[in-house]
Motif scaffolding. Structure first.
Motif, PDB file in Angstrom:
ATOM      1  N   SER A 122      33.049 -14.667  -3.279  1.00  0.00           N
ATOM      2  CA  SER A 122      33.014 -16.012  -3.903  1.00  0.00           C
ATOM      3  C   SER A 122      33.536 -15.893  -5.209  1.00  0.00           C
ATOM      4  O   SER A 122      32.924 -14.687  -5.882  1.00  0.00           O
ATOM      5  CB  SER A 122      31.558 -16.511  -3.709  1.00  0.00           C
ATOM      6  OG  SER A 122      31.648 -17.771  -4.592  1.00  0.00           O
ATOM      7  N   PRO A 123      34.322 -16.884  -5.914  1.00  0.00           N
ATOM      8  CA  PRO A 123      34.557 -16.583  -7.158  1.00  0.00           C
ATOM      9  C   PRO A 123      33.303 -17.043  -7.909  1.00  0.00           C
ATOM     10  O   PRO A 123      33.480 -17.023  -9.324  1.00  0.00           O
ATOM     11  CB  PRO A 123      35.625 -17.615  -7.390  1.00  0.00           C
ATOM     12  CG  PRO A 123      35.569 -18.582  -6.207  1.00  0.00           C
ATOM     13  CD  PRO A 123      35.056 -17.819  -4.885  1.00  0.00           C
ATOM     14  N   ASP A 124      32.194 -17.637  -7.228  1.00  0.00           N
ATOM     15  CA  ASP A 124      31.257 -18.447  -7.829  1.00  0.00           C
ATOM     16  C   ASP A 124      29.812 -17.698  -7.446  1.00  0.00           C
ATOM     17  O   ASP A 124      29.058 -18.621  -6.671  1.00  0.00           O
ATOM     18  CB  ASP A 124      31.057 -19.924  -7.900  1.00  0.00           C
ATOM     19  CG  ASP A 124      29.841 -20.561  -8.644  1.00  0.00           C
ATOM     20  OD1 ASP A 124      29.253 -19.772  -9.556  1.00  0.00           O
ATOM     21  OD2 ASP A 124      29.419 -21.618  -8.492  1.00  0.00           O
ATOM     22  N   VAL A 125      29.651 -16.364  -7.365  1.00  0.00           N
ATOM     23  CA  VAL A 125      28.688 -15.581  -7.031  1.00  0.00           C
ATOM     24  C   VAL A 125      27.355 -16.229  -7.264  1.00  0.00           C
ATOM     25  O   VAL A 125      26.322 -16.669  -6.375  1.00  0.00           O
ATOM     26  CB  VAL A 125      28.584 -14.261  -7.361  1.00  0.00           C
ATOM     27  CG1 VAL A 125      27.313 -13.512  -6.963  1.00  0.00           C
ATOM     28  CG2 VAL A 125      29.805 -13.499  -6.833  1.00  0.00           C
ATOM     29  N   ASP A 126      27.092 -16.643  -8.568  1.00  0.00           N
ATOM     30  CA  ASP A 126      25.723 -16.928  -9.098  1.00  0.00           C
ATOM     31  C   ASP A 126      25.268 -18.400  -8.536  1.00  0.00           C
ATOM     32  O   ASP A 126      24.256 -18.938  -8.279  1.00  0.00           O
ATOM     33  CB  ASP A 126      25.573 -16.918 -10.529  1.00  0.00           C
ATOM     34  CG  ASP A 126      25.164 -15.560 -11.010  1.00  0.00           C
ATOM     35  OD1 ASP A 126      25.119 -14.762 -10.268  1.00  0.00           O
ATOM     36  OD2 ASP A 126      25.162 -15.437 -12.514  1.00  0.00           O
ATOM     37  N   GLY A 127      26.690 -19.255  -8.380  1.00  0.00           N
ATOM     38  CA  GLY A 127      26.559 -20.784  -8.011  1.00  0.00           C
ATOM     39  C   GLY A 127      25.859 -20.741  -6.295  1.00  0.00           C
ATOM     40  O   GLY A 127      24.863 -21.428  -6.127  1.00  0.00           O
ATOM     41  N   GLN A 128      26.491 -19.917  -5.606  1.00  0.00           N
ATOM     42  CA  GLN A 128      26.246 -19.825  -4.194  1.00  0.00           C
ATOM     43  C   GLN A 128      24.788 -19.167  -4.138  1.00  0.00           C
ATOM     44  O   GLN A 128      24.027 -19.650  -3.458  1.00  0.00           O
ATOM     45  CB  GLN A 128      27.278 -18.824  -3.552  1.00  0.00           C
ATOM     46  CG  GLN A 128      28.380 -19.676  -3.041  1.00  0.00           C
ATOM     47  CD  GLN A 128      29.208 -18.960  -1.890  1.00  0.00           C
ATOM     48  OE1 GLN A 128      29.261 -17.796  -2.001  1.00  0.00           O
ATOM     49  NE2 GLN A 128      29.671 -19.626  -1.056  1.00  0.00           N
ATOM     50  N   LEU A 129      24.508 -18.108  -4.987  1.00  0.00           N
ATOM     51  CA  LEU A 129      23.142 -17.443  -5.022  1.00  0.00           C
ATOM     52  C   LEU A 129      22.244 -18.444  -5.269  1.00  0.00           C
ATOM     53  O   LEU A 129      21.096 -18.419  -4.568  1.00  0.00           O
ATOM     54  CB  LEU A 129      23.261 -16.170  -5.816  1.00  0.00           C
ATOM     55  CG  LEU A 129      22.125 -15.377  -5.703  1.00  0.00           C
ATOM     56  CD1 LEU A 129      21.718 -14.881  -4.295  1.00  0.00           C
ATOM     57  CD2 LEU A 129      22.333 -14.135  -6.558  1.00  0.00           C
ATOM     58  N   ARG A 130      22.533 -19.381  -6.261  1.00  0.00           N
ATOM     59  CA  ARG A 130      21.339 -20.345  -6.575  1.00  0.00           C
ATOM     60  C   ARG A 130      20.977 -21.000  -5.421  1.00  0.00           C
ATOM     61  O   ARG A 130      19.748 -21.632  -5.180  1.00  0.00           O
ATOM     62  CB  ARG A 130      21.886 -21.143  -7.822  1.00  0.00           C
ATOM     63  CG  ARG A 130      21.536 -20.617  -9.205  1.00  0.00           C
ATOM     64  CD  ARG A 130      22.094 -21.735 -10.000  1.00  0.00           C
ATOM     65  NE  ARG A 130      21.647 -21.511 -11.397  1.00  0.00           N
ATOM     66  CZ  ARG A 130      22.597 -20.492 -11.922  1.00  0.00           C
ATOM     67  NH1 ARG A 130      23.790 -20.169 -11.455  1.00  0.00           N
ATOM     68  NH2 ARG A 130      22.215 -19.876 -13.551  1.00  0.00           N
ATOM     69  N   THR A 131      22.185 -21.583  -4.616  1.00  0.00           N
ATOM     70  CA  THR A 131      21.958 -22.475  -3.568  1.00  0.00           C
ATOM     71  C   THR A 131      20.976 -21.812  -2.436  1.00  0.00           C
ATOM     72  O   THR A 131      19.948 -22.593  -2.064  1.00  0.00           O
ATOM     73  CB  THR A 131      23.350 -22.989  -3.113  1.00  0.00           C
ATOM     74  OG1 THR A 131      23.983 -23.578  -3.916  1.00  0.00           O
ATOM     75  CG2 THR A 131      23.109 -23.871  -1.634  1.00  0.00           C
ATOM     76  N   LEU A 132      21.347 -20.577  -1.965  1.00  0.00           N
ATOM     77  CA  LEU A 132      20.533 -19.834  -1.169  1.00  0.00           C
ATOM     78  C   LEU A 132      19.107 -19.706  -1.521  1.00  0.00           C
ATOM     79  O   LEU A 132      18.264 -19.758  -0.767  1.00  0.00           O
ATOM     80  CB  LEU A 132      21.144 -18.690  -0.685  1.00  0.00           C
ATOM     81  CG  LEU A 132      22.574 -18.749   0.079  1.00  0.00           C
ATOM     82  CD1 LEU A 132      23.240 -17.302   0.183  1.00  0.00           C
ATOM     83  CD2 LEU A 132      22.338 -19.376   1.203  1.00  0.00           C
ATOM     84  N   LEU A 133      18.886 -19.212  -2.586  1.00  0.00           N
ATOM     85  CA  LEU A 133      17.671 -19.047  -3.475  1.00  0.00           C
ATOM     86  C   LEU A 133      16.763 -20.227  -3.318  1.00  0.00           C
ATOM     87  O   LEU A 133      15.629 -20.245  -3.014  1.00  0.00           O
ATOM     88  CB  LEU A 133      17.743 -18.365  -4.689  1.00  0.00           C
ATOM     89  CG  LEU A 133      18.438 -16.829  -4.632  1.00  0.00           C
ATOM     90  CD1 LEU A 133      18.360 -16.280  -6.146  1.00  0.00           C
ATOM     91  CD2 LEU A 133      17.220 -15.938  -3.861  1.00  0.00           C
TER      92      LEU A 133
END
Length: 177
Positions: A122-133
């Motif tokens: 993903s170009p937005d690793v932290d954004g996707q990670l926030r959603t999953l977390l």
């Protein structure tokens, strides 16, 4: 009178020494548990906690160095590792093995291999990670509250209470990161 005071002091000192020895012995060698010491809810909670935390740890490792999310991920990872130790210790004391029955399942609170692959690309690793977390923290609170409502074994219930509390804290940290 002096003899009475001396007797009381010696008795208290003796009790304190005995209590300290018992505390040391208990901490060093926890008593074995039978499988019947844990309710079905307790066992289900521990069986689900292990793969939930394990899958989340794999995701937490993906937080980008230098990002605002990285310190949160490190704090959460340390807590998850400690919880895994506690859960595995409970199983070991009952003579049970990890069931593995939930590993790889696509269910709430579980971060799947496909989701991990998606984050990596993903170009937005932290954004996707926030959603999953966020979803993982919320589901962990739901599972912990089920343990608190129906579990019976005090150490497992304490773990459930701790998880409920820490996931609320983690949700707040996630919003601030």
């Amino acid at each position: 009178m002096r003899a009475l005071i001396l007797a009381v002091v010696l008795a208290v000192a003796g009790c304190s020494a005995q209590a300290a020895q018992e505390t040391t012995r208990t901490a060093a060698t926890p008593p074995e548990l039978s499988a019947t010491d844990l309710s079905g809810t307790d066992l289900a909670f521990v069986d689900l906690l292990i793969p939930q935390n394990t899958s989340a740890l794999a995701a937490l490792d993906l937080a980008e160095p230098g990002s605002a999310l990285r310190p949160v991920a490190e704090r959460v990872a340390a807590t998850y590792r400690a919880e895994l130790e506690q859960a595995r210790a409970v199983l070991a004391r009952t003579g049970r093995q990890e069931s593995g029955q939930h590993e790889g399942h696509d269910m709430p609170g579980m971060i799947t291999a496909a989701e991990l692959a998606s984050i990596r690309h993903s170009p937005d690793v932290d954004g996707q990670l926030r959603t999953l977390l966020r979803a993982q923290f919320e589901e962990a609170r739901t599972v912990a509250r089920a343990e608190l409502a129906s579990g019976t074994h005090p150490p497992v219930r304490d773990l459930g209470a701790s998880i409920d509390r820490t996931r609320a804290e983690f949700l707040a940290l996630l919003g601030a990161a």
